[in-house]
Scaffold this active site. Sequence first.
Site, PDB file in Angstrom:
ATOM      1  N   ASP A  36       0.674  -1.366   0.064  1.00 19.29           N
ATOM      2  CA  ASP A  36      -0.493   0.043  -0.179  1.00 19.29           C
ATOM      3  C   ASP A  36       0.653   0.909  -0.118  1.00 19.29           C
ATOM      4  O   ASP A  36       0.624   2.200  -0.938  1.00 19.29           O
ATOM      5  CB  ASP A  36      -1.299  -0.116   1.098  1.00 19.29           C
ATOM      6  N   HIS A  93       4.359   4.948  -2.978  1.00 20.32           N
ATOM      7  CA  HIS A  93       4.853   6.518  -1.930  1.00 20.32           C
ATOM      8  C   HIS A  93       6.448   6.751  -1.703  1.00 20.32           C
ATOM      9  O   HIS A  93       7.070   7.003  -1.506  1.00 20.32           O
ATOM     10  CB  HIS A  93       3.999   6.484  -1.069  1.00 20.32           C
TER      11      HIS A  93
HETATM   12  C1  BG6 Z   1      -3.255   6.472   0.064  1.00 26.58           C
HETATM   13  C2  BG6 Z   1      -2.803   4.321   0.349  1.00 26.58           C
HETATM   14  O1  BG6 Z   1      -2.543   6.003  -1.549  1.00 26.58           O
HETATM   15  O2  BG6 Z   1      -2.299   7.400   0.403  1.00 26.58           O
HETATM   16  C3  BG6 Z   1      -3.844   4.759   1.695  1.00 26.58           C
HETATM   17  O3  BG6 Z   1      -3.485   3.607  -0.231  1.00 26.58           O
HETATM   18  C4  BG6 Z   1      -3.001   6.057   2.790  1.00 26.58           C
HETATM   19  O4  BG6 Z   1      -3.914   4.111   3.203  1.00 26.58           O
HETATM   20  C5  BG6 Z   1      -3.022   7.478   2.207  1.00 26.58           C
HETATM   21  O5  BG6 Z   1      -3.608   6.411   3.949  1.00 26.58           O
HETATM   22  C6  BG6 Z   1      -1.896   8.128   2.188  1.00 26.58           C
HETATM   23  O6  BG6 Z   1      -1.715   9.980   1.580  1.00 26.58           O
HETATM   24  P1  BG6 Z   1      -1.817  11.159   2.264  1.00 26.58           P
HETATM   25  O7  BG6 Z   1      -1.391  11.494   1.028  1.00 26.58           O
HETATM   26  O8  BG6 Z   1      -2.105  11.488   3.314  1.00 26.58           O
HETATM   27  O9  BG6 Z   1       0.043  10.752   2.902  1.00 26.58           O
END
Ligand code: BG6
Length: 491
Positions: A245, A250
């Site tokens: 995930d 990321h």
């Molecule tokens: C998403 C995930 O891609 O990114 C989520 O699937 C996560 O689980 C989210 O909560 C986090 O994004 P941000 O922008 O809030 O850091």
Amino acid sequence: MEAKGTPPLSLVIFGASGDLTRRKLIPALYDLWMDGLLNPGIEILGVARRLKSHQAFREEVSEGIRAHSRSGVRDDDRFQAFLSQIFYQATDFEDPSGYDTLRSFLASSERIGKTRGNVLFYLATPPSYFIPIIRQLGAHDLNVGLEPGAFVRIVIEKPFGRDLKSAIELNRELLGVFREEQVYRIDHYLGKETVQNILVFRLANPVFGSLWSNVHVSRVEIKVMESLGMEGRGGYFEEAGIIRDMIQSHLFQVLSLTAMEPPVAFEAKAIRDEKVKVLRSLKPYSREELALNILRGQYGPGMVEGTPVVGYREEDKVAPDSQVETFAAMRVEVQNWRWAGVPFYLIAGKRLSRKSTEITLFFKEFPFAIFRLSQCEDHVPNTLTIRIQPNEGISLRFGLKRPSSVLNIDPAEMDFSYQKSYQGNPVDAYERLLRDAMVGDSTLFARDDEVEKSWGYITPFLSDSFPVPEPLPYKAGSDGPEGLTDFLNYS
Ligand code: BG6
């Protein structure tokens, strides 16, 4: 990477009744509209399974705009003008007849007069529909412009596959229908202002850029802490886990931008080439080393920001004996001249004490630490922290003589805060990325080889690849499992 106006086009969102469309995509489009960055020739068509009228869909998205847009609804005429560009079509994603209807809609002379036949498809559906939709678009010739000179592009939301094999298959299906230049794989972290600033900070500032290597850096931590739990996504998370995930997508994006070499030019191909080289340089681990270089955790019940919360195994649609990790820390090494010998720690977790995403570079001490001899044991290393979110900014920690007649060194900080320097709400990542896809700038999107390289590296770490020990428990609202400190100090 400057803002440009967008061309006229039809934006077709598959998965229009989902959370992403309501909370992110439509509010981002509306904010672009309010900032005058959308071409008046845009038409937005939501596609989903449920039957509903254009009007009912407009009402649904209006609520999303009111709740989640940056600009809010202050000018009713402009708000209504935006809504009048929105349409809806009920379609079963696997039913060919729906794509006939879609084609007729997009190709009507009235529409072509407005959009000039340009189309941007957006796949915001669960991933199991990606391949069926791609195949249907190909079978209905919706992969080529509806007019001479018109463009067709496709945006895909993560996850791009769930391991190396499925990522290769998805790429094969996609590239069997579209050319790579038509494909925009979205990772919303790349749309964040502070993530884009990583390269600017490194490459525009010789003072910092010249410290950016194993000559001066001893270790790097990329840490994404979230206080949220499952928020109704337990079923999805059981299939994914935090490594798929967050880390594969990321954190690997942030790792690539932090570790990459300066590109030969500030343009899509050169930047993406350098990012891929980082992934290619990651040190491969033997089976025994894999287990030593990853730590998994799973949250139990606890208190988050003053509220009692259940443990992961009690969340809706989660198995009571689930072994899925909600926290992971991974140690990787970029084996090249710049970074050899420097561990990069990638850390991500749900239900932790707070929401915070940071990159920290720890700097080496001088070879001869003169102040150690003066009993200044408290002296801490210099660190540079880039706060991606919240409280976006950059801080540099250094040692300072405490004013006193005896010698003591205190840590001090120089801090830059976006909030203090720039007013107003930051532009949402989706605004930036949607606009880039419309204007055809793929710099901030993942390329096919990048996706395959990151899955290639991550797949051996996944629990389906080797028998992993049970995840270590941690209390919701804490900073992760107890073993984390030892894991981070091991070298
Ligand atoms: C998403 C995930 O891609 O990114 C989520 O699937 C996560 O689980 C989210 O909560 C986090 O994004 P941000 O922008 O809030 O850091």
